[in-house]
Structure formats: C-alpha cells, structure tokens
Write a protein that holds these residues in place. Structure first.
Motif, mmCIF file in Angstrom:
data_model
loop_
_atom_site.group_PDB
_atom_site.id
_atom_site.type_symbol
_atom_site.label_atom_id
_atom_site.label_comp_id
_atom_site.label_asym_id
_atom_site.label_seq_id
_atom_site.Cartn_x
_atom_site.Cartn_y
_atom_site.Cartn_z
ATOM 1 N N PHE A 335 0.822 -1.209 0.000
ATOM 2 C CA PHE A 335 0.000 0.000 0.000
ATOM 3 C C PHE A 335 0.859 1.265 0.000
ATOM 4 O O PHE A 335 0.495 2.283 -0.619
ATOM 5 C CB PHE A 335 -0.914 -0.009 1.227
ATOM 6 C CG PHE A 335 -1.934 1.094 1.253
ATOM 7 C CD1 PHE A 335 -3.136 0.963 0.577
ATOM 8 C CD2 PHE A 335 -1.691 2.262 1.956
ATOM 9 C CE1 PHE A 335 -4.074 1.979 0.591
ATOM 10 C CE2 PHE A 335 -2.625 3.288 1.983
ATOM 11 C CZ PHE A 335 -3.823 3.140 1.294
ATOM 12 N N LYS A 387 -7.627 1.338 7.979
ATOM 13 C CA LYS A 387 -7.461 1.715 6.577
ATOM 14 C C LYS A 387 -7.424 3.234 6.418
ATOM 15 O O LYS A 387 -6.610 3.770 5.646
ATOM 16 C CB LYS A 387 -8.594 1.134 5.727
ATOM 17 C CG LYS A 387 -8.417 1.367 4.242
ATOM 18 C CD LYS A 387 -9.501 0.664 3.424
ATOM 19 C CE LYS A 387 -9.275 0.895 1.922
ATOM 20 N NZ LYS A 387 -10.322 0.208 1.111
ATOM 21 N N SER A 391 -4.260 5.428 5.082
ATOM 22 C CA SER A 391 -4.461 6.347 3.958
ATOM 23 C C SER A 391 -4.051 7.765 4.331
ATOM 24 O O SER A 391 -3.430 8.478 3.524
ATOM 25 C CB SER A 391 -5.926 6.322 3.519
ATOM 26 O OG SER A 391 -6.317 5.037 3.078
ATOM 27 N N ILE A 395 -1.194 9.796 2.223
ATOM 28 C CA ILE A 395 -1.509 11.045 1.523
ATOM 29 C C ILE A 395 -0.726 12.216 2.113
ATOM 30 O O ILE A 395 -0.154 13.033 1.373
ATOM 31 C CB ILE A 395 -3.029 11.323 1.587
ATOM 32 C CG1 ILE A 395 -3.788 10.257 0.789
ATOM 33 C CG2 ILE A 395 -3.350 12.711 1.042
ATOM 34 C CD1 ILE A 395 -5.293 10.314 0.970
#
Length: 413
Positions: A335, A387, A391, A395
């Motif tokens: 990821f 999650k 994220s 970001i």
C-alpha cells in the motif's frame, strides 16, 4: 564525467559499499528475528524506537548541520562539541524520572523506570554518534562512517538473536540490542578520531556558549521543524499501538525496517555526500541545480524497480521470507510502495533545506504536514478504521515530499 563528478560518485560508492555490508547483516538477521519475536513484541520495540526518534530530533538542537555549514574549522569543531553535549537537557529529566519511578514504584503513560533509563542511554549515544558522524562527513572520513555501521549491525544482530534464542526477556532483547549497537558505533568513532577525556575537559565553555547564540537559527527553526517531522513520522506507531494493538504497530515497524534497508544502503549514502557537496557550492555562491537533477535521476532509477516489486509482490515476499504471521506487514508495504519511492528520491534532495537560511521554509512544511496528519489520524480513531489511518499517513507524506521537491529545486539555483 568531470573530475568533481568522479570524486562525488566515488564518495557515494564508498559509503554505499560499506553500508551494504551492514544492511546485508540486517537482511540476514531479520527473518531470524521475526521467527523469535512476535509482532506484538516488535510493536513494543517500535514504540521504543519511535520515542527515541522523537526525543533525538531535539536533543542535538540541530547543531550537527552547522558542522558542515561553518567555514572555519575551529568553529566546526566547537559545533561538534555542542551537538554531543546538547542532549543534557533531555537526559537529566529522564534520569530524574527514572530514579523517582524506581524508588516509588510507579510508571507514567506506560513508561517505567527501566524504559526511561534506556531512553536516557539512547539519547546520550545518539548525540555522541551524530556529532562524530557529521564531523567525519566534513573531513570525508567515509571509511570510518561505513565501518562503524558494520560493527553496529553485527552487535545488534548478535545480541538480539542471542537473547531471543536463550528466551531471556524477549522485548528487552530487541531494545538492549539496539542500544548495544549504538554504543559500538559511537565508541568506534571515538577511537578512530583519537578523542580523549583531556580534550573534552579543555573545551572552551564560553566559546561554546557564544557560538550557540550565533547559531541560534538551527535550534530556533530546525528543532521545531524536525520535531514536527519526527512526530509526523512516528505518530502512527503510537496510534496503531494504542488504538489498533501492538501487532499492528509491529507490522508497521517491520515495514519501516524493510523499506529502510535500501534507503540506508543507497539513499542515505547519496544524501550524506550530496549535502556536503551542495554545502560547498552554496558557500561558493554557485548553483546546485546540476548536482540536484543528477542526484534525483540516479535515485529514481534505483528506487522505481524496487517500488514496483513491493507494489505487486510484497505480501508474498514477506510471507515467504519472514513467516506467515508477517503477511499484514507485506500488505502495508504494498500500500505504501509509492511513498517509499517518493521518500527514497526526495528526502536526500531536501537536505538543502537544512543549510544556510532555508530553515524557515522547512518549518512551514512540517507544520502543514503535522496538521494534515493529525486531522487524518483523528478521523481514523473516531471511525476506528486502520485503513483510514494508513491512507491519512500515505496522503500526508506524499504531499509533503512533492512540496519538498518543488521547494528544493527552486532553492538549488
């Protein structure tokens, strides 16, 4: 290739070659360690390392950057001493707390007396090592820098594996092993540079005080910016550990170790030499852009294939090499593979933000990063969503790296 470019490449190669051996030791020992220690135990170790990272971000008051920045050799020597001694304002309270916690048998926010003692030792060793490492960089003693890393890697691997096999307090085995490695590295540099206690006693304290005032821009701007950077880089470990459990924090910690291998092997070697080279160019009032572009392209060429492999195959690779219980660490790595690419390429190039009068810019970037990351983590905690947390981390840091790239490119001219 010009003569200077040739020297630049040889210096990078020397650092990278020596570091390669140290990282080879880490690569060999990691699959063994992951079978001796559980993700939860790695999670506790990750929290300890995160604490060290945050405290060490302010313990040197960032005077190590002045070691390269100062034009006079004597002033650079005094900056080396300042860097080593600055940690006292953190170590003294930690030792006092350790004494009180031991005597009255209490702990605060899960930090007992032994953890506080370990943190104190880590800060002392980190300050000494950082000071001597930057001094070696100024003198171009790259052999000392690389061999110290190798000896430290051997010490960490040997001690951690020994404690794991003997089944002695497993978590402390990881922590004390890391401290043992720090000590070996620091002592090696002290011996190679032929430092003595008599030379330390002869330090001109008044001169050090005057120099610290002259260089106040480093603690004034770089300390808060570096602290914010370290908090942003480590806050997810504390959040993952407290909200999602030590196993998640351990998986994230192993991700950091795995992606840190190529970064330590090549990225840091390039960054160390690159920072000294642009420091010379800035002092001569010359453009750094040619070195900037060439270094960036080199780093991208190296990191792009690694990033692609991690994106497509990290879960399978982690399961095969480290064991079935580390599949989640592989999923996290997949990821964050783009973040690895950005960090590998841009972090060394952003070294220009630590030189001359550029520290204010870095502080602003770190403030924006921490604010955006704090908002994302708050949402993740509220939603109880790992999650969302991951994220937010990806970001926030992705935007930070891109801003650093644009700003550093502009400053390089």
């Amino acid at each position: 290739m010009s003569f200077k470019d040739s020297i630049f490449a040889k210096q990078i190669a020397k650092l990278a070659t020596g570091t390669a051996l140290a990282q080879l030791i880490n690569i060999i020992s990691l699959p063994l360690l992951t079978r001796l220690y559980t993700p939860s135990q790695f999670g506790i170790f990750a929290v300890f390392l995160a604490s060290v990272a945050v405290l060490s971000s302010i313990s040197t008051l960032k005077y190590e950057n002045a070691i390269l920045d100062e034009e006079e050799v004597q002033d650079a020597k005094h900056c080396t001493a300042l860097t080593a001694l600055s940690g006292i304002f953190i170590v003294a309270p930690l030792l006092f707390y350790s004494f009180l916690a031991y005597y009255f048998d209490f702990s605060l926010i899960s930090i007992d007396w032994l953890t506080a003692l370990f943190l104190s030792i880590a800060i002392i060793l980190t300050n000494v090592f950082t000071a001597l490492y930057y001094w070696c960089n100024r003198l171009q003693h790259y052999g000392f820098m690389t061999r110290g890393r190798v000896f430290a890697a051997v010490a960490v691997a040997f001690f951690s594996l020994l404690v794991g096999y003997l089944e002695i307090d497993s978590v402390n085995g990881l922590i004390v092993g890391s401290l043992f490695g720090m000590a070996v590295n620091a002592v090696y540099l002290i011996l190679k540079l032929k430092l003595s206690f008599s030379s330390i006693r002869q330090l001109p304290l008044e001169k050090l005080y005057t120099l610290s005032i002259k260089l106040k821009r480093f603690p004034l701007f770089l300390v808060p910016s570096t602290l914010l950077d370290r908090l942003a880089a480590q806050v997810h470990i504390f959040v993952f550990s407290s909200v999602f459990g030590n196993s998640i924090a351990g998986a994230m910690g192993v991700y950091n170790r795995v992606v840190g291998l190529p970064t330590s092997l090549i990225g840091n070697a390039v960054g160390d030499v690159y920072k000294r080279r642009i420091s010379e160019l800035l002092k001569a009032r010359q453009s750094c852009r040619r070195v900037f572009i060439k270094t960036g392209l080199t780093l991208f060429t190296i990191a792009a294939p690694i990033s692609c492999v991690l994106f497509f195959f990290a879960p399978e690779l982690f399961t095969f090499v480290l064991g079935e219980q580390w599949k989640q660490a592989g999923e996290i790595t997949s990821f964050l593979s783009i973040n690895f690419l950005l960090a590998f390429v841009i972090s060394p190039l952003a070294g220009i933000l630590y030189l001359r009068e550029n520290q204010r810019i870095d502080l602003l970037i770190q403030i924006v990063l921490v604010v955006s990351l704090a908002i994302g983590m708050a949402i993740a905690v509220y939603e109880n969503s790992f999650k969302i947390a991951l994220s937010a981390y990806a970001i926030s840091f992705g935007v930070k790296y891109l801003v650093q790239l644009l700003v550093s490119f502009k400053l390089a001219k």
